[in-house]
Enzyme design. Sequence first.
Site, PDB file in Angstrom:
ATOM      1  N   GLY A 130      31.023 -74.146 -11.305  1.00  0.00           N
ATOM      2  CA  GLY A 130      30.069 -74.664 -10.306  1.00  0.00           C
ATOM      3  C   GLY A 130      29.741 -76.128 -10.587  1.00  0.00           C
ATOM      4  O   GLY A 130      28.675 -76.620 -10.208  1.00  0.00           O
ATOM      5  N   LYS A 131      30.689 -76.812 -11.248  1.00  0.00           N
ATOM      6  CA  LYS A 131      30.469 -78.223 -11.617  1.00  0.00           C
ATOM      7  C   LYS A 131      30.233 -79.090 -10.378  1.00  0.00           C
ATOM      8  O   LYS A 131      29.372 -79.958 -10.376  1.00  0.00           O
ATOM      9  CB  LYS A 131      31.690 -78.758 -12.403  1.00  0.00           C
ATOM     10  CG  LYS A 131      31.946 -78.007 -13.709  1.00  0.00           C
ATOM     11  CD  LYS A 131      33.197 -78.501 -14.398  1.00  0.00           C
ATOM     12  CE  LYS A 131      34.482 -78.226 -13.666  1.00  0.00           C
ATOM     13  NZ  LYS A 131      34.820 -76.793 -13.518  1.00  0.00           N
ATOM     14  N   ALA A 154      42.093 -79.362 -10.022  1.00  0.00           N
ATOM     15  CA  ALA A 154      40.663 -79.090  -9.883  1.00  0.00           C
ATOM     16  C   ALA A 154      40.327 -78.790  -8.428  1.00  0.00           C
ATOM     17  O   ALA A 154      40.976 -79.305  -7.514  1.00  0.00           O
ATOM     18  CB  ALA A 154      39.856 -80.297 -10.355  1.00  0.00           C
ATOM     19  N   GLY A 155      39.326 -77.960  -8.241  1.00  0.00           N
ATOM     20  CA  GLY A 155      38.792 -77.703  -6.895  1.00  0.00           C
ATOM     21  C   GLY A 155      37.291 -77.559  -7.049  1.00  0.00           C
ATOM     22  O   GLY A 155      36.823 -76.577  -7.608  1.00  0.00           O
ATOM     23  N   HIS A 156      36.549 -78.574  -6.623  1.00  0.00           N
ATOM     24  CA  HIS A 156      35.098 -78.576  -6.799  1.00  0.00           C
ATOM     25  C   HIS A 156      34.432 -78.422  -5.439  1.00  0.00           C
ATOM     26  O   HIS A 156      34.614 -79.246  -4.554  1.00  0.00           O
ATOM     27  CB  HIS A 156      34.647 -79.884  -7.470  1.00  0.00           C
ATOM     28  CG  HIS A 156      35.190 -80.035  -8.867  1.00  0.00           C
ATOM     29  ND1 HIS A 156      34.955 -81.116  -9.659  1.00  0.00           N
ATOM     30  CD2 HIS A 156      35.978 -79.207  -9.609  1.00  0.00           C
ATOM     31  CE1 HIS A 156      35.561 -80.959 -10.836  1.00  0.00           C
ATOM     32  NE2 HIS A 156      36.191 -79.804 -10.820  1.00  0.00           N
ATOM     33  N   GLN A 168      38.060 -78.699 -14.874  1.00  0.00           N
ATOM     34  CA  GLN A 168      38.439 -77.525 -15.663  1.00  0.00           C
ATOM     35  C   GLN A 168      37.272 -77.138 -16.584  1.00  0.00           C
ATOM     36  O   GLN A 168      36.144 -77.429 -16.235  1.00  0.00           O
ATOM     37  CB  GLN A 168      39.731 -77.792 -16.474  1.00  0.00           C
ATOM     38  CG  GLN A 168      40.979 -77.898 -15.611  1.00  0.00           C
ATOM     39  CD  GLN A 168      41.190 -79.259 -14.965  1.00  0.00           C
ATOM     40  OE1 GLN A 168      41.127 -80.265 -15.633  1.00  0.00           O
ATOM     41  NE2 GLN A 168      41.442 -79.286 -13.678  1.00  0.00           N
ATOM     42  N   ASP A 176      35.739 -73.683 -12.960  1.00  0.00           N
ATOM     43  CA  ASP A 176      35.065 -73.119 -11.777  1.00  0.00           C
ATOM     44  C   ASP A 176      33.644 -72.655 -12.057  1.00  0.00           C
ATOM     45  O   ASP A 176      33.160 -71.707 -11.448  1.00  0.00           O
ATOM     46  CB  ASP A 176      35.879 -71.938 -11.197  1.00  0.00           C
ATOM     47  CG  ASP A 176      37.282 -72.364 -10.808  1.00  0.00           C
ATOM     48  OD1 ASP A 176      37.445 -73.518 -10.391  1.00  0.00           O
ATOM     49  OD2 ASP A 176      38.208 -71.534 -10.915  1.00  0.00           O
TER      50      ASP A 176
HETATM   51  P1  GDP Z   1      33.901 -76.042  -9.989  1.00  0.00           P
HETATM   52  O1  GDP Z   1      35.365 -76.114 -10.041  1.00  0.00           O
HETATM   53  O2  GDP Z   1      33.274 -75.914 -11.337  1.00  0.00           O
HETATM   54  O3  GDP Z   1      33.271 -77.159  -9.187  1.00  0.00           O
HETATM   55  O4  GDP Z   1      33.546 -74.680  -9.230  1.00  0.00           O
HETATM   56  P2  GDP Z   1      34.244 -74.122  -7.895  1.00  0.00           P
HETATM   57  O5  GDP Z   1      33.753 -74.906  -6.742  1.00  0.00           O
HETATM   58  O6  GDP Z   1      35.704 -73.995  -8.074  1.00  0.00           O
HETATM   59  O7  GDP Z   1      33.692 -72.637  -7.885  1.00  0.00           O
HETATM   60  C1  GDP Z   1      32.337 -72.378  -7.910  1.00  0.00           C
HETATM   61  C2  GDP Z   1      31.997 -71.544  -6.671  1.00  0.00           C
HETATM   62  O8  GDP Z   1      30.693 -71.069  -6.803  1.00  0.00           O
HETATM   63  C3  GDP Z   1      32.014 -72.350  -5.381  1.00  0.00           C
HETATM   64  O9  GDP Z   1      32.403 -71.526  -4.342  1.00  0.00           O
HETATM   65  C4  GDP Z   1      30.553 -72.774  -5.224  1.00  0.00           C
HETATM   66  O10 GDP Z   1      30.196 -73.033  -3.867  1.00  0.00           O
HETATM   67  C5  GDP Z   1      29.885 -71.558  -5.739  1.00  0.00           C
HETATM   68  N1  GDP Z   1      28.555 -71.740  -6.340  1.00  0.00           N
HETATM   69  C6  GDP Z   1      28.119 -72.664  -7.213  1.00  0.00           C
HETATM   70  N2  GDP Z   1      26.895 -72.353  -7.654  1.00  0.00           N
HETATM   71  C7  GDP Z   1      26.552 -71.204  -7.036  1.00  0.00           C
HETATM   72  C8  GDP Z   1      25.426 -70.339  -7.105  1.00  0.00           C
HETATM   73  O11 GDP Z   1      24.484 -70.559  -7.839  1.00  0.00           O
HETATM   74  N3  GDP Z   1      25.467 -69.212  -6.339  1.00  0.00           N
HETATM   75  C9  GDP Z   1      26.499 -68.924  -5.495  1.00  0.00           C
HETATM   76  N4  GDP Z   1      26.431 -67.841  -4.753  1.00  0.00           N
HETATM   77  N5  GDP Z   1      27.578 -69.697  -5.432  1.00  0.00           N
HETATM   78  C10 GDP Z   1      27.598 -70.820  -6.195  1.00  0.00           C
HETATM   79  P1  IMO Z   2      38.137 -76.828 -11.844  1.00  0.00           P
HETATM   80  O1  IMO Z   2      37.936 -78.298 -12.120  1.00  0.00           O
HETATM   81  C1  IMO Z   2      39.965 -73.119 -13.109  1.00  0.00           C
HETATM   82  C2  IMO Z   2      43.930 -73.338 -14.892  1.00  0.00           C
HETATM   83  C3  IMO Z   2      45.097 -72.739 -14.128  1.00  0.00           C
HETATM   84  C4  IMO Z   2      45.956 -72.283 -15.292  1.00  0.00           C
HETATM   85  C5  IMO Z   2      45.755 -73.398 -16.320  1.00  0.00           C
HETATM   86  C6  IMO Z   2      46.833 -74.455 -16.297  1.00  0.00           C
HETATM   87  O2  IMO Z   2      38.088 -76.467 -10.424  1.00  0.00           O
HETATM   88  O3  IMO Z   2      37.249 -76.024 -12.719  1.00  0.00           O
HETATM   89  P2  IMO Z   2      47.414 -76.431 -14.620  1.00  0.00           P
HETATM   90  O4  IMO Z   2      47.750 -76.430 -13.162  1.00  0.00           O
HETATM   91  O5  IMO Z   2      46.228 -77.274 -14.962  1.00  0.00           O
HETATM   92  O6  IMO Z   2      48.592 -76.766 -15.484  1.00  0.00           O
HETATM   93  O7  IMO Z   2      47.062 -74.905 -14.969  1.00  0.00           O
HETATM   94  O8  IMO Z   2      44.519 -73.989 -16.000  1.00  0.00           O
HETATM   95  N1  IMO Z   2      43.154 -74.350 -14.144  1.00  0.00           N
HETATM   96  C7  IMO Z   2      41.923 -74.134 -13.666  1.00  0.00           C
HETATM   97  N2  IMO Z   2      41.191 -73.005 -13.648  1.00  0.00           N
HETATM   98  N3  IMO Z   2      39.469 -74.264 -12.614  1.00  0.00           N
HETATM   99  C8  IMO Z   2      40.187 -75.409 -12.644  1.00  0.00           C
HETATM  100  O9  IMO Z   2      39.664 -76.582 -12.282  1.00  0.00           O
HETATM  101  C9  IMO Z   2      41.503 -75.362 -13.146  1.00  0.00           C
HETATM  102  N4  IMO Z   2      42.483 -76.277 -13.299  1.00  0.00           N
HETATM  103  C10 IMO Z   2      43.477 -75.652 -13.918  1.00  0.00           C
HETATM  104  O10 IMO Z   2      44.692 -71.671 -13.312  1.00  0.00           O
HETATM  105  O11 IMO Z   2      45.424 -71.105 -15.848  1.00  0.00           O
HETATM  106 MG    MG Z   3      37.038 -75.136  -9.251  1.00  0.00          MG
END
Ligand code: GDP
Ligand code: IMO
Ligand code: MG
Length: 422
Positions: free
Chosen positions: A15-16, A39-41, A223, A13
């Site tokens: 911010g990928k 994953a949740g991007h 991740q 998470d």
């Molecule tokens: P990922 O899994 O690495 O793609 O990251 P996530 O999307 O799960 O979580 C990152 C969160 O930070 C999301 O809600 C993005 O919209 C947010 N985000 C990314 N970069 C920035 C930033 O520079 N500032 C703010 N406020 N939010 C950001």
């Molecule tokens: P993105 O791509 C953050 C964490 C879970 C748990 C561990 C194992 O959005 O960064 P799993 O379901 O993979 O067997 O869970 O890994 N986890 C993540 N944490 N971002 C993710 O993906 C994750 N994908 C799995 O919360 O601790």
């Molecule tokens: Mg994520």
Amino acid sequence: MANTILVGAQWGDEGKGKIIDVLTQDADVVVRTQGGNNAGHTVFIGEKKYVLHLIPSGILRKEKACVIGNGVVIDPIGLVEEIKGMEKLGVKINRNLFISETAHLVFPYHRELDAQREVLKGKNKIGTTKRGIGPAYGDKAARTGLRMIDLINPERFERQLKLKIKENNEILKAFGAKPLSFAKVHTAYREAGDFLKKFVTNTVVYLHNATEQNKNILFEGAQGTFLDIDHGTYPFVTSSNTTAGGACTGSGIPPHRMDLVVGVMKAYTTRVGEGPLPTENNEISDLLHGMGREFGATTGRARRCGWFDSVATRHATMVNGIDELAVTNVDGLDTVDVVRVCVGYQIGSKRYDYIPNDIDVLTQCKPVYVDFPGWKHPTDKIKSWKDMPPRAKTYLKALADLTGAKLRIVSVGPAREQTIFL
Ligand code: GDP
Ligand code: IMO
Ligand code: MG
């Protein structure tokens, strides 16, 4: 741009998704190479929010090709839902998505086993996303998994699925869980297979042709480094190689074809799920949650938050070969008086400048901090490095120096425009 691997340098998470979307501007192809719909991007375009789980985050830019590589585990029902959901948001998905024939499948028994094993672990649970990721990779390693190529071959799929349901129902029974109906799973998966068939191809050949044509490929890590099955805080990890090597094995593109590794990290640290997080801190957790930030994109769980941990990110540079850094969520620290950075760990008189492998030792580690005065100025509207508050610049330069890579991107908000290139 050449071939670029983008990895998370922390616990996921980072911010990928946002950075991938920005970098896709200069790429031709974006590839997911590991993980699944755990994953949740998140990508924001204007006011519109898109959360990608299996589809690469490059899909939001027209005319870019997106590949789900062999290293990914695919829940076909989830993928169909995701494609339809994206189409509802106006994203066209047709000749721009390619799915590997050899990517393994996630089944309902994987999800059920994932959940049951967590219950059995009790207070030692991992805190998985319950998407069946561990059991699906388990089947892959045990050489008993079913792949995309099986799903689109109706006779073979029926034969193989019958055996898998039979075997897994025995296991589910042992857990006291409800057995699955072959007919129900079969019908749903066949429907999904028919829908996905047109996207399924030999992605290794596709990607090699792209490299022959000098196309720029962006490898989208899922991740983060410390969730890697080998390099993470085992057993509190996911079940794939989230580090740079995973981009090669998960796509079939060899290491010597890779040109650059970009590490994405937040200006602080977060983790969702259980396991050690040495710099975890209530004050910063409360601050970020109070701003409505740091809730999981996949499960909605509140993420644990802490100060920036340079012991961890330095390790990430080492195992991924990170050349350049993208630091995100800098705006999250805009109101903080004193910004802390962990530069070492301490247990009694013993000091560590690396992450100890023994999880019990790591859990006992107390962070050693260096403090920086906060910049106390909103950064979310800043467009260039020269306009950043001097104290923020000092902080960011220190993060890059301590991490051991070049600062290239600073992100001050979720939108594309809130990105500063150095
Ligand atoms: P990922 O899994 O690495 O793609 O990251 P996530 O999307 O799960 O979580 C990152 C969160 O930070 C999301 O809600 C993005 O919209 C947010 N985000 C990314 N970069 C920035 C930033 O520079 N500032 C703010 N406020 N939010 C950001
Ligand atoms: P993105 O791509 C953050 C964490 C879970 C748990 C561990 C194992 O959005 O960064 P799993 O379901 O993979 O067997 O869970 O890994 N986890 C993540 N944490 N971002 C993710 O993906 C994750 N994908 C799995 O919360 O601790
Ligand atoms: Mg994520």
